[in-house]
Scaffold this active site. Structure first.
Site, PDB file in Angstrom:
ATOM      1  N   ASP A 284      38.865  51.503  30.200  1.00  0.00           N
ATOM      2  CA  ASP A 284      38.729  51.462  31.663  1.00  0.00           C
ATOM      3  C   ASP A 284      39.989  51.985  32.371  1.00  0.00           C
ATOM      4  OD1 ASP A 284      37.223  51.017  34.028  1.00  0.00           O
ATOM      5  OD2 ASP A 284      38.274  49.134  34.387  1.00  0.00           O
TER       6      ASP A 284
ATOM      7  N   ARG B  27      29.718  44.378  46.528  1.00  0.00           N
ATOM      8  CA  ARG B  27      30.963  44.498  47.261  1.00  0.00           C
ATOM      9  C   ARG B  27      31.537  45.911  47.213  1.00  0.00           C
ATOM     10  NH1 ARG B  27      34.650  44.283  43.122  1.00  0.00           N
ATOM     11  NH2 ARG B  27      33.860  43.349  41.206  1.00  0.00           N
TER      12      ARG B  27
END
Length: 293
Positions: free
Chosen positions: A242, A122
């Protein structure tokens, strides 16, 4: 994309001195380092100064900055951050098949130690199999490793290709397991087989905020998966925040709570030291490890 958490809490867990955030990003500023035209999402600006402030707030000593897909193979923001880090950051770049040896050497001089390839369907227009196969041999003389990003349901069709890769291979976010499935089930079992039978593979035990189904800053359903990897492969796991959590549209996690997740997945001081210091130093600052021996 929503902005990162404006005021993360001070962690209750005190990171050991010398800890490394082995997976974080810098984005933009977009007016200086434009985002890639082919990007699948547009992040908030998250410049190096904000990352350094978070580093100090959390008690982190060093960072590994990973190039994300929104900047494509334009590594200028990454290189700029590395050059202004005072040696406290290393990088993982994105490179195309057309990259020259001179460009690779320049990235290495800036502090890059790996190249990342995105197999999340995706997020990319085409899987980078051919590019990775071609580039992998050119990275070896630099001592770089390969970083791969994929989702658990994609591993069966990619398994043979991944296991053919040379050198050290680091998997982002545990291969994104579905944590509603059993930790001892076949899906996560295939990933553990990959780690067990191929000792050149490492895993980041990162991004519980992307994997958990329990709600804001609650990651208990991710703990069994991460802890299993930390305990089975203690010398081949890495941890990171992250930050600034790109392409996360539900909520922005509290980075202090992500630090408090660490002792749940690495319950002993020895495991914490391996996860947070020894493993990332061996991979990203090996020259310092040699000097200390």
């Amino acid at each position: 994309m929503a902005a990162f958490h404006p005021a993360p809490s001070k962690p209750a867990f005190r990171l050991p001195e010398g800890s490394v955030d082995s997976h974080c990003h810098v984005f933009g500023p977009g007016d200086i380092f434009p985002y890639a035209p082919e990007r699948k999402y547009t992040p908030c600006d998250a410049p190096k100064e904000k990352l350094w402030a978070l580093r100090d707030h959390l008690g982190v000593a060093r960072n590994v900055i990973v190039q994300a897909s929104c900047h494509g193979a334009d590594n200028r923001a990454l290189v700029d951050a590395l050059k202004h880090s005072g040696g406290r950051a290393r990088g993982v770049s994105t490179v195309k098949r057309s990259v020259t040896d001179e460009e690779l050497r320049a990235l290495h001089e800036a502090g890059v130690r790996g190249a990342r390839f995105n197999f999340v369907k995706r997020l990319v227009d085409a899987l980078p199999r051919d590019a990775l196969s071609e580039i992998a041999a050119r990275l070896a003389p630099l001592g770089w490793h390969i970083v791969i990003y994929f989702e658990a349901q994609e591993l069966p069709e990619l398994y043979d290709f991944f296991t053919s890769l040379p050198g050290t291979v680091v998997v982002d976010h545990m291969g994104r397991p579905d944590v509603t499935k059993p930790v001892d089930g076949p899906e996560f079992g295939l990933f553990r087989k990959l780690m067990r039978e191929h000792p050149n593979f490492w895993s980041k035990v990162t991004c519980p905020e992307r994997l958990s189904r329990l709600g804001r800053d609650i990651y208990d359903d991710v703990v069994p998966f991460a802890r299993r990897l930390v305990e089975e492969f203690p010398d081949r796991v890495l941890w990171g925040t992250d930050w600034p959590h790109p392409n996360l549209t539900t909520y922005m996690p509290d980075d202090g709570k992500l630090v408090d997740h660490v002792p749940k997945i690495a319950p002993t001081a020895k495991l914490q030291r391996q996860l947070l210091i020894e493993n990332p130093m061996r991979l990203y600052w090996p020259e310092e490890c040699v000097r200390q021996q």
